[in-house]
Design an enzyme around this catalytic site. Structure first.
Site, PDB file in Angstrom:
ATOM      1  N   TYR A 124      34.917   1.700   4.876  1.00  0.00           N
ATOM      2  CA  TYR A 124      36.010   1.064   4.135  1.00  0.00           C
ATOM      3  C   TYR A 124      36.695   0.056   5.039  1.00  0.00           C
ATOM      4  CZ  TYR A 124      39.970  -0.006   1.292  1.00  0.00           C
ATOM      5  OH  TYR A 124      40.891  -0.710   0.550  1.00  0.00           O
ATOM      6  N   GLN A 186      39.957   3.416  -5.604  1.00  0.00           N
ATOM      7  CA  GLN A 186      38.727   3.341  -6.395  1.00  0.00           C
ATOM      8  C   GLN A 186      37.489   3.163  -5.517  1.00  0.00           C
ATOM      9  OE1 GLN A 186      41.279   1.218  -6.495  1.00  0.00           O
ATOM     10  NE2 GLN A 186      40.669  -0.903  -6.844  1.00  0.00           N
ATOM     11  N   ASN A 209      45.686   2.134   3.851  1.00  0.00           N
ATOM     12  CA  ASN A 209      47.080   2.527   3.611  1.00  0.00           C
ATOM     13  C   ASN A 209      47.150   4.004   3.235  1.00  0.00           C
ATOM     14  OD1 ASN A 209      46.290   2.706   0.914  1.00  0.00           O
ATOM     15  ND2 ASN A 209      47.146   0.711   0.369  1.00  0.00           N
ATOM     16  N   SER A 233      49.256   2.120  11.042  1.00  0.00           N
ATOM     17  CA  SER A 233      49.073   2.015  12.482  1.00  0.00           C
ATOM     18  C   SER A 233      50.345   2.355  13.258  1.00  0.00           C
ATOM     19  CB  SER A 233      48.621   0.601  12.834  1.00  0.00           C
ATOM     20  OG  SER A 233      48.136   0.543  14.150  1.00  0.00           O
ATOM     21  N   GLN A 255      51.577  -4.369  16.986  1.00  0.00           N
ATOM     22  CA  GLN A 255      51.333  -3.279  16.040  1.00  0.00           C
ATOM     23  C   GLN A 255      52.276  -3.352  14.850  1.00  0.00           C
ATOM     24  OE1 GLN A 255      48.196  -2.557  17.063  1.00  0.00           O
ATOM     25  NE2 GLN A 255      48.713  -0.652  16.066  1.00  0.00           N
ATOM     26  N   HIS A 258      51.138  -5.131  11.667  1.00  0.00           N
ATOM     27  CA  HIS A 258      50.087  -4.564  10.810  1.00  0.00           C
ATOM     28  C   HIS A 258      50.600  -4.292   9.406  1.00  0.00           C
ATOM     29  CE1 HIS A 258      46.270  -4.001  12.753  1.00  0.00           C
ATOM     30  NE2 HIS A 258      46.822  -3.548  13.854  1.00  0.00           N
ATOM     31  N   GLU A 322      48.687   7.195  18.052  1.00  0.00           N
ATOM     32  CA  GLU A 322      47.366   6.593  17.827  1.00  0.00           C
ATOM     33  C   GLU A 322      46.978   5.757  19.049  1.00  0.00           C
ATOM     34  OE1 GLU A 322      45.242   3.507  14.670  1.00  0.00           O
ATOM     35  OE2 GLU A 322      47.408   3.484  14.924  1.00  0.00           O
ATOM     36  N   HIS A 323      47.841   4.827  19.427  1.00  0.00           N
ATOM     37  CA  HIS A 323      47.650   3.996  20.612  1.00  0.00           C
ATOM     38  C   HIS A 323      48.741   4.337  21.627  1.00  0.00           C
ATOM     39  CE1 HIS A 323      46.287   1.470  17.139  1.00  0.00           C
ATOM     40  NE2 HIS A 323      45.236   1.299  17.916  1.00  0.00           N
ATOM     41  N   ASP A 356      41.678  -3.326  20.088  1.00  0.00           N
ATOM     42  CA  ASP A 356      41.540  -3.650  18.668  1.00  0.00           C
ATOM     43  C   ASP A 356      40.348  -4.565  18.416  1.00  0.00           C
ATOM     44  OD1 ASP A 356      43.482  -2.178  17.446  1.00  0.00           O
ATOM     45  OD2 ASP A 356      44.905  -3.813  17.174  1.00  0.00           O
ATOM     46  N   GLU A 410      26.702  46.273  11.369  1.00  0.00           N
ATOM     47  CA  GLU A 410      27.422  45.492  10.357  1.00  0.00           C
ATOM     48  C   GLU A 410      27.033  45.901   8.941  1.00  0.00           C
ATOM     49  OE1 GLU A 410      28.623  41.339  12.593  1.00  0.00           O
ATOM     50  OE2 GLU A 410      27.014  41.282  11.104  1.00  0.00           O
ATOM     51  N   HIS A 415      18.825  42.376   7.251  1.00  0.00           N
ATOM     52  CA  HIS A 415      18.772  41.634   8.509  1.00  0.00           C
ATOM     53  C   HIS A 415      17.982  42.436   9.552  1.00  0.00           C
ATOM     54  CE1 HIS A 415      21.831  39.050   6.792  1.00  0.00           C
ATOM     55  NE2 HIS A 415      21.882  38.312   7.900  1.00  0.00           N
TER      56      HIS A 415
END
Length: 429
Positions: A124, A186, A209, A233, A255, A258, A322-323, A356, A410, A415
Site C-alpha cells: 500500500y 477499499q 492514515n 508518523s 516529520q 507529513h 517510530e524515529h 526516509d 498428556e 500420538h
C-alpha cells in the site's frame, strides 16, 4: 511547541499521548467498507474510489502504456536519485540474507530451518497530500530480493484518475507485478478478499492514515497477515547543548509536515537549548510550503526538559518512538541502552530524512508505541521460516521412548501409537 520542564513520572502517560483518534471512532466505517467489498467486489471498489478520491475510473488497473508514459515524464536527475536510493536499499537488505540452520539434535535426528518467500504480497503506497514513491522502494526492493512471486501495488488515484509518475517509475524499476489505482480502506479490503481486478494476497505492507491502519488490523481477522500497525508518523529527538538547534528544528519539521496528526517531540537536559529549538522551529516553519499542516502537527508536539540522561532514556523507552534521533555529548549511552525505537539516527549529520529516502535502512516502521514489540520492515518481513526434520531408524530408537512417555502423560494415545508401531517394527526386523 509546548515546553514542559521536569514532568512527574505519574504524568508521563498523559504527556506522551499520541494525537490520534481511538479505533472506536473509525472502526464502524472500516467495517462497512470491508463488508461491501467482500460482497460486491469491484463494484464497491469503484463506489468508494468515487466517494473518497473524487474520480470515476473505467478501469483501476494501470496499463503498460501508462507506465511507459510516466517513466518518460520523470526528471532524469530524479531518476538518478531514485536509482541511488534503490542501490543502497538493495545492499542493506541483501546483507540480511541468512544461511540454512542445520543441527543434529541427537544421533539420527536432524532438524533444519530454511527461509521461503511469501508468494503473494500487497504493497500500500499512500498518495494523498504527498505521493510516497520512496515507500515503493522500501517495500518492493526487499520483496524482490526475498523472491515474492506476486507483488501487487495499490495507490489512490488523483483527480485525473492517475497515479503519480514517480510511483509508477519506482514500481517498474523494482519489479512490481501489478499496479492498481485504489486507496484507503477499499484498497486494503480488495487485497484482503480479492476482486476481479485486485488479486488476493497473503500479507499486506505499507503505511497509511488511521483508517488504513485500522483496515490492516481488520484484514488479520480474515486470514491476511500485515507488516505492523503503522499509522501517523512520529519523531523523538534527544539532544543537549552539544547539538545544533537549527538541525534539530529542521528534523522536527521534516516529520511534522507529513500530516496534521503527526507528532514530534524534543527531549533535552537543557532549558536554554529547548528555547533555541523552539525559536528555530518558528523561523523555519514560515518558509515551508506545507506550513498549515506542519503548524497543526507542531501544536500537538512538545519540548520536554529532564534532569539527566537516565531520566531521558526511561521517558523515551516509555514513548517508544517510530524515529529516534540522538545528538548529545554521549550518544553511546543511548545507542547501547535504548530498547524501544523503530529506527535510530545518530549525531548531528544524520537527519531522519536520510533513512526516509536513501541511506539503505527501511522507513516502514512501527508507530504509536508499537516499537516496543514490533520491528520495522526488513527482508525477513517478506519471508517465512520453515522447519524440517528427518529421523532415521537409529534416531527413532533414540528418541522414541521419550515421545511415548510424554504422549501418554498428556493422554494422547494416538500420538504414542505413531511411535510404538515404528519401534515394534524395528524390533521384529
Amino acid at each position: 511547541m509546548k515546553l514542559i520542564e521536569n514532568p512527574n513520572k505519574s504524568d508521563w502517560s498523559a504527556l506522551l499521548k499520541r494525537p490520534t483518534q481511538t479505533i472506536g471512532d473509525i472502526e464502524a466505517t472500516v467495517n462497512a467498507v470491508f463488508n461491501d467489498v467482500a460482497k460486491n467486489g469491484d463494484k464497491a471498489i469503484e463506489k468508494y474510489t468515487t466517494k473518497f478520491d473524487g474520480v470515476s475510473l473505467h478501469s483501476n488497473v494501470v496499463t503498460q502504456e501508462e507506465i511507459n508514459k510516466a517513466v518518460a515524464l520523470v526528471d532524469e536527475n530524479l531518476k538518478s536519485a531514485i536509482q541511488l536510493a534503490k542501490s543502497n536499499i538493495e545492499k542493506f537488505h541483501s546483507a540480511q540474507k541468512t544461511d540454512r540452520v542445520f543441527v543434529e539434535t541427537m544421533s539420527g535426528v536432524s532438524c533444519w530451518q530454511e527461509k521461503r518467500p511469501i508468494q503473494k504480497v500487497g504493497l500500500y503506497i499512500p498518495g494523498g497530500t504527498a505521493p510516497l514513491f520512496s515507500t515503493v522502494l522500501m517495500l518492493a526492493v526487499p520483496a524482490q530480493i526475498a523472491g515474492c512471486k506476486e507483488i501487487v501495488l495499490c495507490s489512490p488515484p488523483n483527480k485525473e484518475g492517475n497515479i503519480a509518475n514517480e510511483i509508477l517509475y519506482a514500481a517498474q524499476l523494482c519489479g512490481v507485478t501489478k499496479i492498481i489505482k485504489v486507496g484507503g480502506i477499499q484498497a486494503i479490503a480488495g487485497l484482503t478478499f480479492g476482486t476481479a481486478s485486485i488479486p488476493q494476497v497473503y500479507k499486506i505492507f505499507g503505511p497509511g492514515n488511521q483508517f488504513v491502519t485500522v483496515a490492516k488490523q481488520l484484514a488479520t481477522q480474515h486470514g491476511v497477515a500485515i507488516d505492523m500497525p503503522a499509522g501517523p508518523s512520529e519523531l523523538l529527538v534527544m539532544a543537549d547543548d552539544s547539538a545544533n538547534a537549527a538541525y534539530v528544528a529542521s528534523d522536527l519539521l521534516s516529520q511534522a509536515e507529513h500530516g496534521a496528526d503527526s507528532q514530534v517531540i524534543l527531549v533535552t537536559t537543557s532549558n536554554d537549548f529547548a528555547k533555541q529549538v523552539s525559536e528555530e522551529v518558528e523561523n523555519q516553519l514560515e518558509q515551508l510550503p506545507r506550513i498549515e499542516m506542519a503548524t497543526v502537527s507542531i501544536s500537538n508536539s512538545k519540548l520536554i526538559v529532564v534532569k539527566d540522561f537516565e531520566t531521558a532514556l526511561e521517558l523515551i523507552d516509555t514513548y517508544g518512538p517510530e524515529h529516534f534521533i540522538v545528538a548529545t555529548e554521549n550518544d553511546d549511552f543511548f545507542i547501547e541502552n535504548i530498547s524501544n525505537a523503530g529506527s535510530v539516527f545518530i549525531g548531528n549529520y544524520t537527519p531522519e530524512s536520510a533513512g526516509d529516502y536513501a541511506s539503505g535502512t527501511n522507513h516502514t516502521l512501527p508507530t504509536n508505541g508499537f516499537s516496543k514489540a514490533y520491528s520495522g520492515v526488513n527482508l525477513d518481513s517478506f519471508q517465512k521460516s520453515m522447519t524440517f526434520q528427518k529421523i532415521s531408524k537409529e534416531g527413532i530408537q533414540n528418541i522414541g521412548d521419550a515421545i511415548e512417555l510424554m504422549a501418554e502423560a498428556e493422554g494422547l494415545q494416538a500420538h504414542k501409537n505413531a511411535v510404538t508401531l515404528r519401534l515394534n517394527d524395528l524390533k521384529t526386523n
